[in-house]
Motif scaffolding. Structure first.
Motif, PDB file in Angstrom:
ATOM      1  N   PRO A 119      44.914 154.597  83.532  1.00 29.02           N
ATOM      2  CA  PRO A 119      44.628 153.414  84.029  1.00 29.02           C
ATOM      3  C   PRO A 119      45.156 153.555  85.596  1.00 29.02           C
ATOM      4  CG  PRO A 119      46.557 153.225  82.736  1.00 29.02           C
ATOM      5  CD  PRO A 119      45.992 154.513  82.388  1.00 29.02           C
ATOM      6  N   VAL A 120      44.514 153.084  86.630  1.00 27.31           N
ATOM      7  CA  VAL A 120      44.903 153.097  88.053  1.00 27.31           C
ATOM      8  C   VAL A 120      44.571 151.902  88.639  1.00 27.31           C
ATOM      9  CG1 VAL A 120      44.690 153.983  90.280  1.00 27.31           C
ATOM     10  CG2 VAL A 120      44.525 155.615  88.287  1.00 27.31           C
ATOM     11  N   ALA A 121      45.589 150.984  88.736  1.00 27.72           N
ATOM     12  CA  ALA A 121      45.411 149.542  88.980  1.00 27.72           C
ATOM     13  C   ALA A 121      44.621 148.867  87.989  1.00 27.72           C
ATOM     14  CB  ALA A 121      44.826 149.376  90.410  1.00 27.72           C
ATOM     15  N   ASP A 122      43.385 148.455  88.336  1.00 29.00           N
ATOM     16  CA  ASP A 122      42.569 147.489  87.351  1.00 29.00           C
ATOM     17  C   ASP A 122      41.631 148.390  86.609  1.00 29.00           C
ATOM     18  OD1 ASP A 122      41.229 147.597  89.641  1.00 29.00           O
ATOM     19  OD2 ASP A 122      40.645 145.665  89.934  1.00 29.00           O
ATOM     20  N   ARG A 123      41.519 149.585  87.092  1.00 28.99           N
ATOM     21  CA  ARG A 123      40.289 150.291  86.416  1.00 28.99           C
ATOM     22  C   ARG A 123      40.766 151.567  85.741  1.00 28.99           C
ATOM     23  NH1 ARG A 123      37.982 152.139  92.532  1.00 28.99           N
ATOM     24  NH2 ARG A 123      39.637 153.829  92.962  1.00 28.99           N
ATOM     25  N   LEU A 124      39.849 152.238  85.100  1.00 30.03           N
ATOM     26  CA  LEU A 124      40.114 153.496  84.333  1.00 30.03           C
ATOM     27  C   LEU A 124      39.513 154.714  85.236  1.00 30.03           C
ATOM     28  CD1 LEU A 124      39.359 152.683  80.891  1.00 30.03           C
ATOM     29  CD2 LEU A 124      41.778 153.152  81.721  1.00 30.03           C
ATOM     30  N   GLU A 125      40.282 155.734  85.215  1.00 25.12           N
ATOM     31  CA  GLU A 125      39.965 157.026  86.102  1.00 25.12           C
ATOM     32  C   GLU A 125      40.037 158.043  85.325  1.00 25.12           C
ATOM     33  OE1 GLU A 125      41.724 157.615  89.829  1.00 25.12           O
ATOM     34  OE2 GLU A 125      41.197 155.538  90.512  1.00 25.12           O
ATOM     35  N   LEU A 126      39.515 159.231  85.380  1.00 28.08           N
ATOM     36  CA  LEU A 126      39.594 160.552  84.556  1.00 28.08           C
ATOM     37  C   LEU A 126      41.134 161.157  84.978  1.00 28.08           C
ATOM     38  CD1 LEU A 126      36.411 162.258  85.109  1.00 28.08           C
ATOM     39  CD2 LEU A 126      36.952 160.735  83.428  1.00 28.08           C
ATOM     40  N   SER A 127      41.683 161.537  84.223  1.00 25.45           N
ATOM     41  CA  SER A 127      42.970 162.002  84.759  1.00 25.45           C
ATOM     42  C   SER A 127      42.986 163.426  85.462  1.00 25.45           C
ATOM     43  CB  SER A 127      44.156 162.485  83.504  1.00 25.45           C
ATOM     44  OG  SER A 127      43.559 163.516  82.759  1.00 25.45           O
ATOM     45  N   THR A 128      42.066 164.273  85.279  1.00 28.55           N
ATOM     46  CA  THR A 128      42.148 165.397  86.017  1.00 28.55           C
ATOM     47  C   THR A 128      40.520 165.853  85.801  1.00 28.55           C
ATOM     48  OG1 THR A 128      42.795 167.592  86.790  1.00 28.55           O
ATOM     49  CG2 THR A 128      42.729 167.082  84.547  1.00 28.55           C
ATOM     50  N   THR A 129      40.358 167.127  86.552  1.00 28.43           N
ATOM     51  CA  THR A 129      39.011 167.682  86.260  1.00 28.43           C
ATOM     52  C   THR A 129      38.549 167.688  84.966  1.00 28.43           C
ATOM     53  OG1 THR A 129      39.511 169.112  88.287  1.00 28.43           O
ATOM     54  CG2 THR A 129      37.367 169.771  86.779  1.00 28.43           C
ATOM     55  N   ALA A 130      37.344 167.173  84.660  1.00 29.19           N
ATOM     56  CA  ALA A 130      36.804 167.118  83.117  1.00 29.19           C
ATOM     57  C   ALA A 130      36.029 168.320  82.961  1.00 29.19           C
ATOM     58  CB  ALA A 130      35.836 165.822  82.888  1.00 29.19           C
ATOM     59  N   ALA A 131      35.900 168.743  81.561  1.00 25.96           N
ATOM     60  CA  ALA A 131      35.096 169.700  81.206  1.00 25.96           C
ATOM     61  C   ALA A 131      33.668 169.137  80.667  1.00 25.96           C
ATOM     62  CB  ALA A 131      35.739 170.570  79.870  1.00 25.96           C
ATOM     63  N   TYR A 132      32.651 169.808  80.748  1.00 27.04           N
ATOM     64  CA  TYR A 132      31.244 169.274  80.615  1.00 27.04           C
ATOM     65  C   TYR A 132      30.858 169.738  79.349  1.00 27.04           C
ATOM     66  CZ  TYR A 132      26.451 169.780  81.167  1.00 27.04           C
ATOM     67  OH  TYR A 132      24.901 169.568  81.296  1.00 27.04           O
TER      68      TYR A 132
END
Length: 273
Positions: free
Chosen positions: A180-193
């Motif tokens: 969570p970042v404020a009122d939304r969700l984000e990826l914590s770091t670079t994602a694997a695909y």
């Protein structure tokens, strides 16, 4: 939503000019959003620094081969690419735990909280309770908004990603953590695909591991199970890459473009024994 000009009608429908109505409130909200985003970015960087402390060297040495299924260990850690290093440290901080069960994110919040700003404190406190690493299918997208579904639980999430969906197509999956970042969700770091064709039997693998785990920890939640086993998602991706004839990790790629190593990976050489 496109912001109106100062002299345009306010977006709220009041009939007043924007500058006489919601402009001041909107600017304050935008300033707050920027401050929170800066705080989140600071915590991301500071967690990396914290996790590379010498006191965690032994835990680091044990965690590397576990996470990377022996493709990396303390002797070759500096050969990780920057995305690999970021993904490893994300797992190392949020999911991996020493024998006493204290995760590094918990230690960080406990030790550093008084030194952080109010916005940074809020981010750190919220991230202590962030979920485990997981596998999420991309079900829809709109610009920088991704609509993801947990591949194992079916739970749906709306996630902000500044880079948009990148190369991920509908039906593909990503290995990541949502924070969570404020009122939304984000990826914590670079994602694997993980392409749809390479998802294959991952659900069966995880279900088998979960059944064995619950046999010994009958009251454990799915999140608790995934904290202990999220590295299995990475093992699956590594095996699928190998099956497809791709180098499973950067150090085995003869054509890698970052031969001089990225800064984050170089910094980890201090853990070599």
């Amino acid at each position: 939503m496109t912001k109106p000009g100062r002299n345009d009608p306010c977006h709220c429908g009041s009939g007043q000019k924007y500058k006489k109505c919601h402009m001041k409130e909107d600017r304050a909200a935008e300033k707050e959003r920027v401050q929170v985003q800066h705080a989140a970015n600071y915590i991301r960087r500071d967690l990396l620094t914290f996790a590379r402390d010498e006191r965690f060297a032994e835990l680091f040495a044990l965690g590397l081969p576990l996470y990377w299924n022996d493709y990396y260990d303390a002797s070759n850690a500096e050969q990780m690419s920057q995305p690999e290093a970021l993904r490893f440290f994300d797992w190392f901080v949020f999911d991996h735990a020493p024998a006493d069960g204290r995760r590094l994110i918990e230690l960080y919040a406990e030790e550093k909280m008084e030194d952080l700003s109010s916005h940074q404190q809020e981010i750190a406190a919220n991230w202590v309770n962030a979920g485990a690493g997981g596998l999420y299918e991309l079900t829809a997208y709109e610009g920088q908004t991704l609509f993801l579904q947990d591949y194992f639980t079916g739970e749906e999430f709306t996630v902000y990603e500044g880079g948009g969906r990148g190369n991920v197509e509908l039906g593909d999956a990503i290995i990541t953590r949502l924070v969570p970042v404020a009122d939304r969700l984000e990826l914590s770091t670079t994602a694997a695909y993980l392409p749809a064709a390479e998802i294959t039997n991952i659900k069966a693998k995880i279900e088998a591991a979960k059944e064995a785990y619950l046999a010994e920890h009958s009251e454990a939640s799915h999140t608790e199970f995934m904290r202990q086993h999220s590295h299995l998602l990475v093992h699956h991706a590594l095996q699928e890459a190998k099956n497809q004839g791709r180098p499973p990790v950067a150090r085995l790629d003869a054509n890698r473009t970052d031969a001089k190593m990225q800064k984050v990976a170089r910094g980890m050489a201090r853990f070599k024994r």
